[in-house]
Design an enzyme around this catalytic site. Structure first.
Site, mmCIF file in Angstrom:
data_model
loop_
_atom_site.group_PDB
_atom_site.id
_atom_site.type_symbol
_atom_site.label_atom_id
_atom_site.label_comp_id
_atom_site.label_asym_id
_atom_site.label_seq_id
_atom_site.Cartn_x
_atom_site.Cartn_y
_atom_site.Cartn_z
ATOM 1 N N ASN A 185 104.925 -33.623 42.499
ATOM 2 C CA ASN A 185 104.884 -34.207 41.157
ATOM 3 C C ASN A 185 103.925 -35.394 41.122
ATOM 4 O O ASN A 185 104.235 -36.477 41.637
ATOM 5 C CB ASN A 185 106.286 -34.646 40.729
ATOM 6 C CG ASN A 185 106.307 -35.129 39.293
ATOM 7 O OD1 ASN A 185 105.370 -34.885 38.525
ATOM 8 N ND2 ASN A 185 107.376 -35.805 38.914
ATOM 9 N N HIS B 232 106.156 -29.447 19.545
ATOM 10 C CA HIS B 232 106.464 -30.207 20.754
ATOM 11 C C HIS B 232 107.724 -31.019 20.488
ATOM 12 O O HIS B 232 107.966 -31.456 19.360
ATOM 13 C CB HIS B 232 105.276 -31.133 21.069
ATOM 14 C CG HIS B 232 105.378 -31.868 22.371
ATOM 15 N ND1 HIS B 232 106.206 -32.948 22.559
ATOM 16 C CD2 HIS B 232 104.728 -31.696 23.550
ATOM 17 C CE1 HIS B 232 106.071 -33.403 23.788
ATOM 18 N NE2 HIS B 232 105.186 -32.659 24.413
ATOM 19 N N GLN C 237 104.879 -28.579 39.167
ATOM 20 C CA GLN C 237 105.152 -29.757 39.988
ATOM 21 C C GLN C 237 106.653 -30.004 40.140
ATOM 22 O O GLN C 237 107.053 -31.065 40.627
ATOM 23 C CB GLN C 237 104.500 -31.000 39.359
ATOM 24 C CG GLN C 237 103.004 -30.858 39.160
ATOM 25 C CD GLN C 237 102.341 -32.116 38.647
ATOM 26 O OE1 GLN C 237 101.341 -32.553 39.188
ATOM 27 N NE2 GLN C 237 102.859 -32.716 37.590
ATOM 28 N N ASP D 184 100.926 -29.000 27.047
ATOM 29 C CA ASP D 184 102.177 -29.474 27.616
ATOM 30 C C ASP D 184 103.093 -28.289 27.891
ATOM 31 O O ASP D 184 102.883 -27.184 27.384
ATOM 32 C CB ASP D 184 102.853 -30.449 26.658
ATOM 33 C CG ASP D 184 102.672 -31.901 27.101
ATOM 34 O OD1 ASP D 184 102.330 -32.127 28.271
ATOM 35 O OD2 ASP D 184 102.866 -32.799 26.269
ATOM 36 N N ASP E 101 95.567 -39.378 28.372
ATOM 37 C CA ASP E 101 94.830 -38.634 27.357
ATOM 38 C C ASP E 101 93.951 -39.551 26.511
ATOM 39 O O ASP E 101 92.768 -39.264 26.282
ATOM 40 C CB ASP E 101 95.788 -37.826 26.462
ATOM 41 C CG ASP E 101 97.011 -38.611 26.006
ATOM 42 O OD1 ASP E 101 97.020 -39.853 26.125
ATOM 43 O OD2 ASP E 101 97.970 -37.974 25.522
ATOM 44 N N ASP F 141 106.699 -28.400 27.405
ATOM 45 C CA ASP F 141 107.848 -28.299 26.489
ATOM 46 C C ASP F 141 107.379 -28.088 25.058
ATOM 47 O O ASP F 141 107.614 -28.920 24.170
ATOM 48 C CB ASP F 141 108.745 -29.529 26.606
ATOM 49 C CG ASP F 141 107.980 -30.843 26.449
ATOM 50 O OD1 ASP F 141 106.740 -30.823 26.545
ATOM 51 O OD2 ASP F 141 108.635 -31.881 26.236
#
Length: 636
Positions: free
Chosen positions: A233, A396, A204, A260, A372, A262
């Site tokens: 996005n 993370h 995105q 995720d 979530d 990152d």
């Protein structure tokens, strides 16, 4: 047929900080009631490969570690597996000892065998006494010569309840380097890829994954298993909803594994979570734990819950997190032996059966924050719980060095928490949610943080408009929130190395004082402090000298809501340490925002029953595959 539930593995990186997660030191002691490592026998030089490690002569190594102990209580509670086989392969003369623990951390040796030469030592262990908690693990003791642990697996002959594969869904926004690293780790892990149907990269951002150095090579290795989907996005919820949508089109996929961008992965964790999902007696969501990417032995998330009254998320044992495995491993940490039941799991890594998505819908169009937790609560209400599985985790970027409660994300923190409360809170009028939200506004206002209050007031207005706004502003809420920052000087981080900003009265230091922990007002002192501060800020104009130049300076860890309000202005270090923000009291702005907050929260409380009914009636239409398909088509 033999099914591998868990393999003994060693770190992908030659990082000494990672060793405590895979191999336990030989000797521990206790000093001032705290565990202390007396000696280490495990070194990077002993790691001989992904599944091989050397054990020096005359030493003992334990595998009672996060990634190599077996979470027996979770397998007993959530699956029908009632016995496991441990196979340990060694080279050289060794003794293998097998241990178990109970839910209250009592440790017991259950078997011991000697091994000679190239040997496979097998133990059959019943899974019948782990209801409240407990692990299984083994130690290896080397004889007069060095020994090599050549491999180890925990297996079962029982057949799984489900046999389908999982698709992976990675949502990314301008983190192509992380994504390529994750793809490379997957390409190097054929044992994990065997259980993977398709890897969806939902891109995105403007920095495209497909243009990143190294992408072409790893894409060639993954072949048809990799598919990049580009879209505008739409936040984490829009990206994960797209991955869910794409997975539903694949009959080979029984699960979607959300990840995720990152992060750094442990591929064995992906294999373990999919395997656990296959063996679960009923379909469950399998959540992974989160370690700090920048401090890798520190565990930040294990078994997350949503408190009913304030309707707020937290770790089940919030006061015990983060946990540093350098300071205490599994054997030294009684809390980690309990079976902890979760309400939800963050979507840094979470396995969801496609059956659940078909029944309860896709992600809420929330952009970021609470998508979530809301999904897991929705799934639980439909009979699908979330399991927070030990031994399945990734690294993370943690929230240390961030404060997203005062940037543009404050809008989503406030709005999505209230929306989730409207959808899932069983407490009358959300319990203490509204009161807690109002208190958050008061703290920001007293702290001279006007931007987050402006965003939070905007969030309440949108909630009061009704559920349709979630779809209407999915693509616009974030840029609008960010553009609003220009109106608030406190959002500017002063980083110019040529300009040193100094306060009039100097830096206020509390970090080394005992009162740093205990000077927060409570009880009647809290009420009195709040009332006095609110009245003072309402009536008293700031001193012009303090408007022209910051009155005091605070380090970020000292800039608490009960200290900063005592001054007209303050120079405060940014959360990431990159510069400083200047907070200045504005009486007119304070008055207007305070009245807005009080009125909006009063209206929210008054209209809660109507809003709750409207949002719950609208939910199926907001999260349906058709609704999301329409969003994707419109955005494209």
């Amino acid at each position: 047929m033999t099914h591998v539930l868990q393999s003994v593995v060693f770190p992908l990186d030659r990082d000494p900080d990672l060793l405590p997660l895979y191999i336990d030191p030989e000797v521990w002691s206790t000093i001032d009631e705290e565990p202390v490592r007396v000696s280490d026998v495990a070194h990077l030089s002993d790691i001989l490969g992904r599944t091989r490690a050397g054990i020096p002569a005359g030493t003992r190594v334990s595998f009672a570690t996060y990634f190599n102990a077996f979470p027996a209580s979770y397998w007993q509670h959530w699956t029908s597996v009632r016995s496991v086989r441990l196979a340990v392969r060694t080279e050289g003369t060794a003794t293998v000892l097998v241990y178990r623990s109970t839910g209250d951390a009592a440790q017991q040796r259950i078997d011991t065998k000697d091994a000679f030469g190239d040997a496979e030592t097998v133990f059959d262990i019943p899974l019948t006494q782990f209801s409240d908690g407990g692990w299984l693990w083994f130690d290896v003791v080397a004889g007069a010569e060095d020994v090599v642990l050549a491999g180890g697996e925990w297996t079962t002959e029982q057949e799984p309840a489900r046999t389908g594969k999982a698709s992976l869904g990675i949502t990314t926004y301008n983190k192509p380097d992380y994504c390529v690293a994750t793809l490379g780790a997957l390409a190097d892990a054929p044992e994990a890829l065997e259980l993977v149907d398709r890897i969806f990269i939902v891109d995105q951002g403007t920095q495209k994954v497909a243009a990143q150095d190294g992408y072409d090579e790893v894409a060639a290795r993954l072949g048809d298993q990799l598919q990049v989907v580009e879209q505008p996005n739409l936040g984490g919820s829009g990206g994960f909803a797209r991955a869910m949508h794409e997975t539903l089109q694949r009959p080979e996929s029984d699960f979607i594994q959300l990840l995720d961008d990152d992060v750094r992965i442990e591929p064995e964790s992906i294999r373990r979570s999919i395997t656990f999902g296959r063996f679960a007696t009923q379909p469950v969501l399998v959540g992974a734990h989160m370690f700090d990417l920048l401090n890798r032995p520190r565990l930040h998330a294990w078994a997350e819950v949503v408190d009913e009254q304030p309707f707020m998320w937290r770790n089940l044992y919030q006061e015990r997190m983060p946990h540093d495995f350098r300071r205490a491993n599994i054997r030294q940490t009684p809390l980690l032996h309990m079976r902890m039941d979760a309400d939800y799991n963050g979507w840094w890594m979470c396995l969801i059966p496609t059956q659940v998505i078909r029944e309860v819908g896709l992600a809420l169009p929330a952009f970021i924050k609470w998508d979530d937790a809301e999904f897991c609560l929705r799934a639980r209400e439909a009979g699908y719980p979330t399991v927070s599985l030990p031994g399945a985790a990734l690294w993370h970027v943690s929230w240390i060095g961030k404060d997203d409660s005062i940037d543009w994300q404050a809008y989503f923190h406030a709005r999505n928490r209230i929306v989730a409360g409207l959808l899932h809170s069983n407490a009358p009028r959300g319990g203490t949610l509204i009161r807690h939200s109002r208190r958050v506004d008061l703290k920001h206002l007293m702290m001279m943080q006007y931007y987050p209050v402006a965003l939070r007031n905007r969030a309440l207005r949108d909630v009061l408009r009704g559920p349709a706004h979630l779809r209407e502003n999915l693509a616009t809420a974030m840029p609008e929130a960010r553009s609003l920052a220009a109106r608030f000087p406190e959002t500017v981080v002063h980083r110019d190395p040529e300009v040193v900003i100094r306060s009039r009265r100097g830096r206020q230091v509390f970090q080394r004082l005992k009162q740093h922990v205990f000077d927060s007002p409570t009880g009647w002192r809290l009420r009195l402090f709040t009332a006095q501060t609110l009245v003072s800020h309402w009536l008293r104009e700031p001193d012009p000298a303090n408007v022209e130049r910051p009155e005091v300076e605070f380090g970020k860890s000292d800039a608490h809501w009960w200290r900063v309000p005592l001054y007209d202005s303050a120079l405060v270090s940014a959360a990431d340490g990159s510069g400083k923000n200047i907070y200045t009291r504005d009486r007119l702005l304070y008055r207007r925002m305070l009245l807005d907050s009080v009125r909006l929260h009063a209206r929210l409380r008054r209209e809660w029953p109507r809003l709750q009914r409207e949002y719950r009636e609208a939910l199926p239409g907001l999260v349906s595959e058709g609704a999301w398909r329409e969003i994707f088509e419109r955005q494209s």
